[in-house]
Design a protein around this motif. Sequence first.
Motif, PDB file in Angstrom:
ATOM      1  N   GLN A   1       4.740  28.362  15.820  1.00 52.02           N
ATOM      2  CA  GLN A   1       4.349  30.175  16.436  1.00 52.02           C
ATOM      3  C   GLN A   1       3.083  30.300  16.291  1.00 52.02           C
ATOM      4  OE1 GLN A   1       6.188  31.418  12.063  1.00 52.02           O
ATOM      5  NE2 GLN A   1       7.836  30.971  12.088  1.00 52.02           N
TER       6      GLN A   1
ATOM      7  N   GLU B   1      11.943  30.134  18.295  1.00 52.36           N
ATOM      8  CA  GLU B   1      10.862  30.675  17.763  1.00 52.36           C
ATOM      9  C   GLU B   1       9.848  32.017  19.299  1.00 52.36           C
ATOM     10  OE1 GLU B   1       9.632  32.072  14.943  1.00 52.36           O
ATOM     11  OE2 GLU B   1      10.336  30.140  14.164  1.00 52.36           O
TER      12      GLU B   1
ATOM     13  N   GLU C   1       2.552  29.732  19.905  1.00 49.12           N
ATOM     14  CA  GLU C   1       3.285  31.159  21.001  1.00 49.12           C
ATOM     15  C   GLU C   1       2.982  32.311  20.647  1.00 49.12           C
ATOM     16  OE1 GLU C   1       6.921  32.817  23.047  1.00 49.12           O
ATOM     17  OE2 GLU C   1       5.941  29.887  22.360  1.00 49.12           O
TER      18      GLU C   1
END
Length: 1895
Positions: A90, A139, A93
């Motif tokens: 995450q 995700e 990302e």
Amino acid sequence: MGAEREARACAAFYGTGSLAPTVLSCLRCLQHFAGSTAKRCKEKHLEEALQLARVLSEGLQALGEAEARPLLRCVLAFQMEATSSSSSFQKLEQMVTQLAVGKEALLAQEVDILLAGLALQGEVLSPGDLQSVSMFLEESSLGRQHWRQNLALLLQRLATTLRRVLQGQPAPGSTWGYLVIKACLQVFQALPKDVAPLVWSTSGKSETLQSLLGLLLEVVWGKALNKDTRLLAGTALSMLVNTAPQPQYGASAVLTLFQLPSRAGTEELKFGELVVEVSPVLEPDGLEKLVITRGLLTCCKMDILSCQLEGLPHKACLLLDVVFPAVCTLTREQKDCHYYCFQACALWLQRLREGLAALWHLTGSRILAQDTELLQEITQLLWNNAETPVEGVSEFIHSSFRLLLETYHLECQHFQDQERPLYQQMLERVVSMPWQIKARYVPLCAIVPYMGSQQVLDAYPDLPQHLLSCLSTNHLCPAAAEVYKVLVRQQCGEWRDGQRGTEVALAEQWALCWLPLLSQALCSPLPILQTNAANHLLTWTLRQLPATQALLAAQFGGRDTMSLRAWVSLLKAQKSVAGALPLGDEALERLSRCLGTREEGVRLAALGLLCCSPNTNQPLSGTEVQLLREFLPLNLNCDSSSFRQLLQAALRKALVRLRDSSLAQLRGKAPRGSGPAEGAEQLAQAVGFVEWLLQLSITSLSPGSNYQRKKTALLLLAAVLETCTDTWSPDRKKGQPPRTMATLLSYARQSGCWDFFSQPNLLALLSCLQDSTNEIRDLASELLVRYFPATFPEPIALALFKLAQDTLGSPRVQEAEAGALLMKTILQKSDSGTMKSMSLEAEAALTLPSRGLCFAQHLLHVLQAQYKVACQDLLQAAATAPMHGAITALRRCLLQVPEVAMSMQTAELVQSWQELLTRLVTTVRDITSLLLGALQSQQGPGADEQAAAPSFAEMGNAIGSLIMLGKGRGQEEEEGDSVLLSEEHSLILTCCWVSVKEIGLLLGGLAELLLSPALPAELGPFLPLPTLQTATRVFQEILLRCRHWGAVEGCSMGFTKFCAALLNHPDPELQAIPRSVLEQGLEALSGPRSSSITRRAAGFPMLFLCIVSGEPPAQARPLLTRCIQTLLTLAATALPQDWDQTLDLPQVCALHVLQTLVRGAGLGGAVLCHATPMMALALRGLSSPCWAMRNAAIQLFSALTSRLLGQPWSHRDGCPSEGLSLRAFLGQHPKLGAVLLEELKVATAPTSGGPCLHPALHAVLTLLAQLQPGADSPVSPSAPFLGPLLGLAESPIYAVRAMAAKALVPVVPPPQRCRLLLQLAQQLPAAPGQIRSHNAVHGHLLQLLALLTSATGTGGLSSEALHAVALQLEERGWLLTPAQRCPLIRAAFLQVLALLPTSFSPGFAQYIHDTISTELGSLQQGGKPGCAEPQVGSAILHQTMAHFMCSEAARLVDSEWIAAVCSLLQQPNPDIQLAILSWVIAGERGRCKEVESALGLTLLESLRSVLQERRDKEFLRLYLEALLHLYRDPSSWSQEASNKLQGSSASCLEMLLHMVEAECPGPDLLFQALCAASLLLSHQFGDEDGALVERWCAVLEECSQSTCSEVLRLAAARSLHIAGAGVVQRSLRAACASLVPVVLRLINMAIHLLQDEEREVRHEASGFASLLRQSPGELLQDCCIFVQDNVGLQSLLELLLGEFGEYPETFNSLLQHIPIVDLRSIVEELEANKAASLYKEDEPNVFAEPAVLARQLLPVFVQLLKKASTGSPLHASALQWLEATGPSVLRDLQYCKHCWSQGSAVHWGMKALGCAKLHTALAVLLVRAQLVAQVLQVLGEGATAKPDLGYGTQELEQELELVQGLLVQHGLAPVPNQDNAPGELGPLSGTDSSRHAAV
């Protein structure tokens, strides 16, 4: 390593551009992130990279796509490698999204390229690829977009991969299949609209998805062995159902799935438009229903679950008509999946609550109406399983009860139904259950919000008392605390709503209900009850109702220990709630008393109050610091391990407060209201305290200190280093130092403090590495490795290495283990330069690039050299070069050093490590064969191996031969036969057994380390197959040929690790090794043999246990199942007609192995699946004609009982309080219940040939008796047991009748007790002619007794019910009279009557009294020997009658009864006298003062005659013990007691002293006699008794010697406690000079006893000191606060200074505690460096610390000398001591200077560092030298004229300073006191002794 490659390319691309510095910094952070292993490090580097990415984002926006592409591609590569961590993915990302602002299309292209590259080599996705698929689906929005566009390809690859996984056989621990299912699940979840047409549309139907669905069904039906994988597949199927466009479509598909098990192999499964052929190979195991049900309840949409099913009547839906029946079936059948079944149950109730509206709409009526079958089923399901012991199930049951009641409440509200009978029914069910059952408190908490608190309390009046009982039982405590909180929270809400009163009014309302409970718990003598009440109830109550503090404080104003503990607990709770807690002078004085009290709980509570604070940055006040400085030195040698741990925890909190508050000051964030001067003072105080604590800890690490002081000091030092250093540990989540710690360290070091790693501190810890206990050694090594600099100074490292070499060759196990730890520590704290300076063996080539490999080569060479010596002469090897030290060193260095494990994974070292490990395994194989062969008179590795271990005789002969070979033929003559083993025998046995044990641990640890699945696959196997097979043979040889349990146990630990590593390895060849060994063992077990296995080789059963324990616990256990089934079959085989009693039968061996498997902790509850056949086998074995079979069967039965019932949680009134009821037990094991019931029925079946023995009957009854009663219900599974148990009342065997009565208690639910009691009472004969069977009458009475005892113990019967039973018993009162000729029946009847004393009519009570009086009176009148025919049981009857008389006298407090009891005590009947005396001794404190007073006077009156008669030692012991018990408190003695002894006191005291002095009565009687003499002396002491006091004191001195037994030392200490304080106080009050020598002897004796190794002895001696601390108005022990041992020692020294300082005897008596040690002989012994023998002489008192006491006495001597006037007798004594001692002290100082200044001590310096004798001698020498200097200073320089003294005071002090400095350099003396160093532990100068002067 694609990310690393992209990072290098990215760095090269941006080169020297404007963004280069930021890009390079970001790349470095990413590289550090990828290279870190600790989560905290990864998060730290990733957060830094994200911050840099935000900076880079603006710069990248100005660049083109070509310029931005490398950085985006690089970050995506790192993201691809981070798919195993959701949080890291995450963050990356976020980072890549930030960098791609304005370039989203470019990012999408790069993601497409990246994901398209998965599985380029073929259609099968690897586990890493699957993780990437899942993570990008979950995700990443761009990832989902890519897979949406390539859905067909993804589904095809998933189907191909899953098919490959199901066709192959992955490793047991493999997650490949799980990852495939997870990817499928996330496809269905993330892309439902794209998947739906492929399932539900005719035109879009997907063949690929159809294939994938078939594979998922195969997983659900068990083709995948892993349970977690199957459960996930069920969730995936449910997620696929959710894609249905219409709820009916999904419901139809689900219904088809549920119907599939009954149609397997017959037709196709239609799932939407997908059609799957049901494979005929699928065989349902029952788990598939759980998989589907749990999956649906987890994630299936509510509209699918609640829609109407087509084709079914009555508006059926999935949730109510399909899923709920499945849940009920699962909870009944799937016993090995309890956790998931009840998770499904809780999920069903949760979904029911969510879908109530839809279900009401569907059905048009209530779902949970009172008469509905659904409500009855769900409540029955929850009650039946409420007591399930499976971990986690109770939480689901708890939530299920709450969900059920909440749903019921919502439905009643919706339908406006005011009648809610479910609540009342549940409450009645709860109240009817025994308090010991934990399950009753769960629904009780759920009921309270709906019924209201008052209604619950009215229906359950015993609840407060039951909560108290639960708080004293650990496993019930959380449940009870929750009930209390729920009720109080409900009450507060009701009170606030009702009257809106103030907080004070609320507190008063609370007090009416709960204050008695909480105050009773907090003042309880049970530590567990007090602690639980304080932790679970008190703080919470103060948070809810702060005004309760005043009400509670008023309850705890007493001076007894319990009040003090409760008071401190209240203050601590108040401080945790309010923050700061100002205390007045009175409270501080009371707190100081608490810190010095004898009770550890009170001291710890007071310490916790000082150290704790809600805020860690709240500084310690000056008062808190001062109290800590006073407290810690006095508590370092506490012998309680828990106290030490809690002390460390409390002090760690204080250190954190000091550290954080100091850092806040340095940051300028001072607390409000404090100025700069105050802040600087706080900083100085914090730094000074930590420095003081550091020096205190280091000083206490001297080898001369005892184990307790060293362990506490190490724990405190660990807390200091952990809190106040800047050592950052990546592997720790908590306890890390703040980032600004360097600021505080710099400040402290500028002040000259906090030099944590100085050489004296290093030497102190190194001395601990030679300690004789592994706890001290390991903790010291851990501190050195973790906190101290990376390398030792080279001279220290070389000296340590030489010491380690020497100690490795010691025959003493502790010394060899110390040498091994030294080797490990040296390896961890040496660099390559230091390593080159060590004299390593030639083969350990220094060119090797790894220090670990070099060191291992050296140790292996040492081991091989020792093996060669052992081959030539095992006796010499055992004495001078035993192999266990080297093997232990290898184990520690290879397995416990992380750097070595990392070195093994280095590619260029793999081959070298493989060669070394192969040689190591070969070497230990040869050693094992040599040692085990030597014990069988075989030599060398090629000797033939026997199948079993040798007998003791064979081993003795073999060792004798070895000794003769080693000593030579000329020394064959021995001293003769001896019962004890010679040292040579012990040497060889120790060498063999310890070496074998270490070999097992080494090989097991190596396998666990080197066969780990986490190791990189490209490195290849570290241990090739032949090496592993060799290691396997070593384990087999040890376990089959060794009979020493310690060696077997150690080897078993290693073999379990070995098997676990093999069974979890992906290589099938390695997995086959344990299976092969198991088959060989089973074959050997069942085959014929000529020698005993289980009796002569304890390791044989362990062989099986190790193998099956190694199986992965999360999967099926095929090896365990195979093993148990084979053993059951073998054990059930009929015995041969002519078995040999000297050999173990295969059946017996099988039973022993089964018992070992059941007891094995590693198997847990896995064996419970086989409990029923094993229990049946054990019960059958009890009837075997073979004794060995019966013996093995009873052991198996015992093991099964422990496993089924668990260990008792706690005991209250002698009754176990396990929470398992018979009902729950039968519910968990229904088949086992049938087995037990069948045994009972067979035993009670009528037989034609008279009574028949049933050997298994008593075992069954024993098992049932250990259970608890359960709740009542119409169809209770325990009901069938009632009839057979009642029938056993007629058994002709007494033990069966007694055990049947105990077994009846759990069978009868509490509501049915009254009816059964009446029934049993009515069955008793009303007249003598009605007796059909005396056994039956006796059995019924025993059953009555058991039921009444259980009922009265728990308050389970009302007075009305007891009265009805009493009426029946009154009608059968003749059973107590002589008309009933069986004494045992009369005794049992009287025991029943004793349980109902208040239920009888006055007339019957008088009838009982008259009957007993007549019976016992007849004994007194006609008690001549031979005049009455003796009856069996008459003594029991008379003792029962005497006990009844005593109990009734105490209950009624009636003078007539009391006089009768005293009269009985004076009877000559020994049975009655012993009964009364035992009743007195067993009596509770303060049971009845009137009875105790009367009995005490009676005993005193008869004391003289009893002492003169001396008819029986046991009677005399009990008599004296009862007398001491009655007068255990001084307040019990009265003037009347003195009058009773008038005229006989001196003669009694004379006889008692003569008994102790001249006779040998035995330690127990001597103990009582000495204490009784002290009791008389304490109350009858006059001026004329001086000679008796002298004799008494002499006896005490003799008994207090360290060489005496513990009983005698305890007698001396207790006698001192009883009478010593009175003698001292008399001498002070009367100023009696003749008593002063005796008083000084008593105080001297107390000082000696306060250092005793037994805690009870020290406590009694501290009681003497405590009494002397009292002020004049506190003369009674009841008001005395007994002080801790060291506080008592301190107070005795203060008393000597204040009251007896002018007496010369004081100086001389204290000198006795400073030992005279021959320093020169100790040093010469160290220099000689002789070979150590196997044993060394134990110290008589290992707790005593002469060096510590000597340092403590030094200031006392100084003050004595200063207080004495010039020319006083004390100065004369000092001068005399100086003349006798001064010259030797000076000579020893010169000798020390010579030894440690010329460097002559270098070669043995490290050995001296750990020598306790040397440290003690040097410490005592320094104290003597300082005392000489003080004497010279006080007496004046004239003393130097003595011929033997050549020093004046100044010269002596300079010489002393020089010697002490030399010793400090060598770590042999503590650093001299500085400003912040700890002061002496003795009393301070100018001690105020007015308290003692006023005595």
